[in-house]
Design an enzyme around this catalytic site. Structure first.
Site, PDB file in Angstrom:
ATOM      1  N   GLY A   1       0.837  -1.197   0.000  1.00 47.70           N
ATOM      2  CA  GLY A   1       0.000   0.000   0.000  1.00 47.70           C
ATOM      3  C   GLY A   1       0.869   1.242   0.000  1.00 47.70           C
ATOM      4  O   GLY A   1       1.981   1.246  -0.533  1.00 47.70           O
ATOM      5  N   GLU A   2       0.367   2.323   0.602  1.00 47.51           N
ATOM      6  CA  GLU A   2       1.066   3.606   0.725  1.00 47.51           C
ATOM      7  C   GLU A   2       1.259   4.329  -0.615  1.00 47.51           C
ATOM      8  O   GLU A   2       1.873   5.384  -0.669  1.00 47.51           O
ATOM      9  CB  GLU A   2       2.467   3.446   1.352  1.00 47.51           C
ATOM     10  CG  GLU A   2       2.493   2.813   2.708  1.00 47.51           C
ATOM     11  CD  GLU A   2       3.916   2.645   3.250  1.00 47.51           C
ATOM     12  OE1 GLU A   2       4.883   3.156   2.622  1.00 47.51           O
ATOM     13  OE2 GLU A   2       4.074   2.004   4.288  1.00 47.51           O
TER      14      GLU A   2
END
Length: 345
Positions: A304-305
């Site tokens: 993610g991120e």
């Protein structure tokens, strides 16, 4: 029509570069997509920026993640300090980074270098009640759009979307199941790395939540009932980026779930979206297939991120560079097939 003429011009331009037809594979498709988004034969990528939306989830209190809820705010502080993977990849690839507090259960300093857009300190627990109110959902959609409006005002025409929020694979899994009609079991993954026992429990909790709140197939109502504040703000941002004519990079499973909701609300958003990679999270490959997406990378990521967006961006740069800089057969004085011969193929 202008678009039809541009499409033909671009296909000719790509096909008559000094290479065999189709030899640059996905790069050719990316160059074509970006040029069509920008409505020009000579696209330019300006001030590319990754936006990471962060929010806490009430459902996290049910133990659906291997990490405790406080990791959400701790990771946001890591983003601020510049120590997370997304910071590293943005620095490495020349990307701007914005972090948005969409609904973290923590009070950040007013002077923190983040965008303050908190709908509330975390969503409600959707095992017990809808995740958010109509007012909170409307706020999130507006705030996501405002983030993009400000980026576009500052001359950015490429935006990538990532997220941070303990428990958000649960929201994404339920949204995927309800809005695609796929079985919940096919959509639920291990998220942050659950044990077999906790993974089985996660699936039971999500199935029970759907029994409690109902099978919502309207995208807005599904988002209100089962979404996260960070997911809702991404939905608003995706729709605004489409309206602003921006190239949109989508990260992994949660970001793709936001893209699914945006697509169900406004199908033409897919015209501007490039899916950066195929995540290892169960359900992502099925969701990409549902959306007819061809991801740029396959690196076995599940972080993610926005990390997939940051890693895929150099591929977009190379696609635009070859379109703008590579010689045609005629320009290079290299013998190639005529247009008639290529059409016959």
């Amino acid at each position: 029509m202008y678009t039809s003429s541009l499409e033909q011009t671009l296909r000719r331009k790509i096909d008559f570069k000094t290479k065999p037809l189709g030899a640059l594979g996905l790069l050719e498709k990316l160059a074509f997509r970006i040029a069509m988004i920008q409505k020009t034969e000579t696209p330019v990528l300006s001030d590319p920026t990754i936006v990471v939306f962060a929010g806490d989830h009430g459902i996290a209190s049910e133990g659906v993640s291997a990490y405790p809820p406080e990791v959400t705010f701790q990771m946001v502080e890591n983003f601020i300090a510049g120590g997370a993977a997304i910071n590293v990849f943005c620095r490495q690839n020349g990307l701007g980074l914005r972090v948005v507090d969409a609904g973290v259960r923590y009070d950040f300093s007013e002077n923190a270098p983040i965008i303050h857009a908190k709908a509330a300190p975390g969503t409600a627990n959707f095992l017990r009640e809808p995740a958010m109110t109509d007012v909170q959902l409307a706020f999130c959609l507006e705030q996501g759009a405002l983030v993009v409006h400000n980026l576009r005002r500052d001359a950015s025409n490429v935006v990538g979307f990532g997220e941070m929020g303990i428990g958000n694979t649960s929201s994404a899994s339920v949204l995927m199941s309800l809005l695609t009609g796929l079985p919940l079991d096919a959509c639920v993954g291990r998220g942050t790395g659950l044990s077999n026992e906790k993974f089985a429990r996660k699936k039971e909790i999500l199935a029970e939540a759907i029994r409690v709140n109902g099978v919502q197939t309207d995208p807005r109502e599904a988002l209100r009932t089962y979404g996260g504040f960070e997911i809702a703000q991404m939905v608003g941002a995706i729709r605004a980026a489409r309206s602003a004519g921006m190239t949109i990079l989508i990260d992994g499973f949660i970001s793709t779930a936001a893209a699914l909701v945006a697509f169900r609300m406004q199908p033409n958003v897919l015209d501007n979206i490039i899916f950066s990679h195929r995540s290892e999270e169960q359900g992502h490959a099925l969701l990409l297939d549902y959306l007819g997406a061809e991801p740029v990378l396959q690196l076995q990521l599940r972080l993610g991120e926005g990390t997939g967006c940051a890693l895929a961006y150099p591929v977009l740069k190379n696609a635009v560079a070859f379109l703008n800089q590579m010689s045609s057969f005629e320009e290079a004085g290299v013998s190639g097939k005529t247009e008639e011969q290529r059409i016959e193929e």
